[in-house]
Design a protein around this motif. Structure first.
Motif, PDB file in Angstrom:
ATOM      1  N   ARG A 169       0.827  -1.211   0.000  1.00 51.39           N
ATOM      2  CA  ARG A 169       0.000   0.000   0.000  1.00 51.39           C
ATOM      3  C   ARG A 169       0.864   1.265   0.000  1.00 51.39           C
ATOM      4  NH1 ARG A 169      -5.589  -0.306   3.346  1.00 51.39           N
ATOM      5  NH2 ARG A 169      -5.962   1.444   1.967  1.00 51.39           N
ATOM      6  N   TYR A 170       2.019   1.164   0.628  1.00 54.41           N
ATOM      7  CA  TYR A 170       2.925   2.318   0.651  1.00 54.41           C
ATOM      8  C   TYR A 170       3.361   2.665  -0.773  1.00 54.41           C
ATOM      9  CZ  TYR A 170       6.956   5.264   1.464  1.00 54.41           C
ATOM     10  OH  TYR A 170       7.839   6.306   1.437  1.00 54.41           O
ATOM     11  N   VAL A 178       1.879   4.665  10.805  1.00 58.58           N
ATOM     12  CA  VAL A 178       3.016   4.305  11.649  1.00 58.58           C
ATOM     13  C   VAL A 178       2.595   3.426  12.833  1.00 58.58           C
ATOM     14  CG1 VAL A 178       4.882   5.198  13.094  1.00 58.58           C
ATOM     15  CG2 VAL A 178       4.260   6.382  10.993  1.00 58.58           C
ATOM     16  N   ILE A 179       1.497   3.783  13.472  1.00 56.82           N
ATOM     17  CA  ILE A 179       1.051   3.024  14.651  1.00 56.82           C
ATOM     18  C   ILE A 179       0.785   1.563  14.284  1.00 56.82           C
ATOM     19  CG2 ILE A 179      -0.885   2.732  16.271  1.00 56.82           C
ATOM     20  CD1 ILE A 179      -0.984   5.774  16.529  1.00 56.82           C
ATOM     21  N   ILE A 181       1.879  -0.102  11.684  1.00 55.18           N
ATOM     22  CA  ILE A 181       3.092  -0.772  11.206  1.00 55.18           C
ATOM     23  C   ILE A 181       3.998  -1.195  12.362  1.00 55.18           C
ATOM     24  CG2 ILE A 181       5.241  -0.440   9.906  1.00 55.18           C
ATOM     25  CD1 ILE A 181       3.543   1.327   7.946  1.00 55.18           C
ATOM     26  N   VAL A 182       4.262  -0.260  13.291  1.00 59.50           N
ATOM     27  CA  VAL A 182       5.145  -0.591  14.413  1.00 59.50           C
ATOM     28  C   VAL A 182       4.538  -1.713  15.256  1.00 59.50           C
ATOM     29  CG1 VAL A 182       6.220   0.257  16.540  1.00 59.50           C
ATOM     30  CG2 VAL A 182       6.222   1.683  14.479  1.00 59.50           C
ATOM     31  N   ALA A 183       3.248  -1.574  15.592  1.00 57.05           N
ATOM     32  CA  ALA A 183       2.591  -2.611  16.400  1.00 57.05           C
ATOM     33  C   ALA A 183       2.553  -3.939  15.651  1.00 57.05           C
ATOM     34  CB  ALA A 183       1.177  -2.177  16.769  1.00 57.05           C
ATOM     35  N   GLY A 184       2.334  -3.878  14.337  1.00 59.96           N
ATOM     36  CA  GLY A 184       2.290  -5.096  13.533  1.00 59.96           C
ATOM     37  C   GLY A 184       3.632  -5.801  13.502  1.00 59.96           C
ATOM     38  N   ILE A 185       4.705  -5.012  13.465  1.00 64.02           N
ATOM     39  CA  ILE A 185       6.048  -5.606  13.472  1.00 64.02           C
ATOM     40  C   ILE A 185       6.320  -6.244  14.838  1.00 64.02           C
ATOM     41  CG2 ILE A 185       8.526  -5.080  13.404  1.00 64.02           C
ATOM     42  CD1 ILE A 185       7.842  -2.994  11.199  1.00 64.02           C
ATOM     43  N   VAL A 186       5.968  -5.531  15.914  1.00 62.29           N
ATOM     44  CA  VAL A 186       6.142  -6.094  17.269  1.00 62.29           C
ATOM     45  C   VAL A 186       5.392  -7.427  17.362  1.00 62.29           C
ATOM     46  CG1 VAL A 186       5.527  -5.794  19.715  1.00 62.29           C
ATOM     47  CG2 VAL A 186       6.502  -3.875  18.424  1.00 62.29           C
TER      48      VAL A 186
END
Lengths: 206, 10
Positions: A169-170, A178-179, A181-186
């Motif tokens: 999508r990017y 950002v929220i 993406i970061v949480a998804g990576i964690v």
């Protein structure tokens, strides 16, 4: 809707169905963390309140309703119908250590200080760590039934596929969050150790 | 844009 997003949703749906079927067929919820399931119910409830405020598509609404129903259904099976099989001695992770930081963080770091937005943010943060009681339980008992492993693999794959969706999508829509993406990576990183075991055990057998 | 992303993804 891109292919990663669709595969992610299918994987998520599959995980939930595997869990429900496992409990229903074996008439037992042994090895499943009720605390993780309660956290997931909180996650879906906080996030899908938008069912009342915005309509996107039939697919969107139906999936949200299915996730909510399956989540509460699982809780009903675990805590009422097959209560006797619930392994609460091994399900001891203190969920307040997950909920309180997520509440605080969602109040501090969000896109907009409005009730629905904060609830959405809270659900994203909480989802990223909601599996910890389950992983803790598996590590405590030292084993997971293969069906529980399939459940965890499908559930972990879902967020990993969403990361690919966000990358897509990017580039395709210049859109990112950002929220999420970061949480998804964690969330995905928390599964890494499990993924490693699942794949190596799957390949090399028991 | 923010809105649609929020409510569209599961």
């Amino acid at each position: 809707m891109n292919v990663f997003r669709l595969l992610g949703d299918i994987s998520h749906l599959l995980a939930i169905i595997i869990l429900l079927l496992k409990i229903w067929k074996t008439r037992s919820c042994a090895g499943i963390s009720g605390r993780s399931q309660v956290l997931f119910a909180v996650v879906y409830t906080a996030r899908y309140l938008d069912l009342f405020t915005s309509y996107i598509s039939a697919y969107n609404s139906i999936m949200k309703l299915v996730f909510l129903a399956a989540s509460y259904g699982t809780i009903y099976l675990m805590f009422i119908k097959f209560k006797a099989s619930y392994d609460h001695n091994h399900d001891t992770f203190r969920i307040e250590f997950l909920i309180l930081p997520c509440v605080l963080l969602s109040l501090l770091i969000n896109h907009e200080f409005s009730p629905l937005e904060i609830l959405w943010t809270f659900s994203i943060y909480l989802e990223s760590v909601a599996i910890l009681p389950q992983l803790f339980m598996v590590s405590k008992t030292g084993e997971a039934e293969s069906i529980t492993s399939h459940y965890l693999f499908a559930l972990g794959s879902y967020r990993a596929l969403y990361i690919l969706n966000w990358i897509y999508r990017y580039y395709a829509e210049s859109h990112y969050d950002v929220i999420a993406i970061v949480a998804g990576i964690v969330q995905t990183v928390l599964y890494c150790d499990f993924f490693y075991l699942y794949i190596t055990k799957g390949i090399y057998g028991q | 844009i923010l809105e649609s992303f929020r409510h569209d993804e599961l």
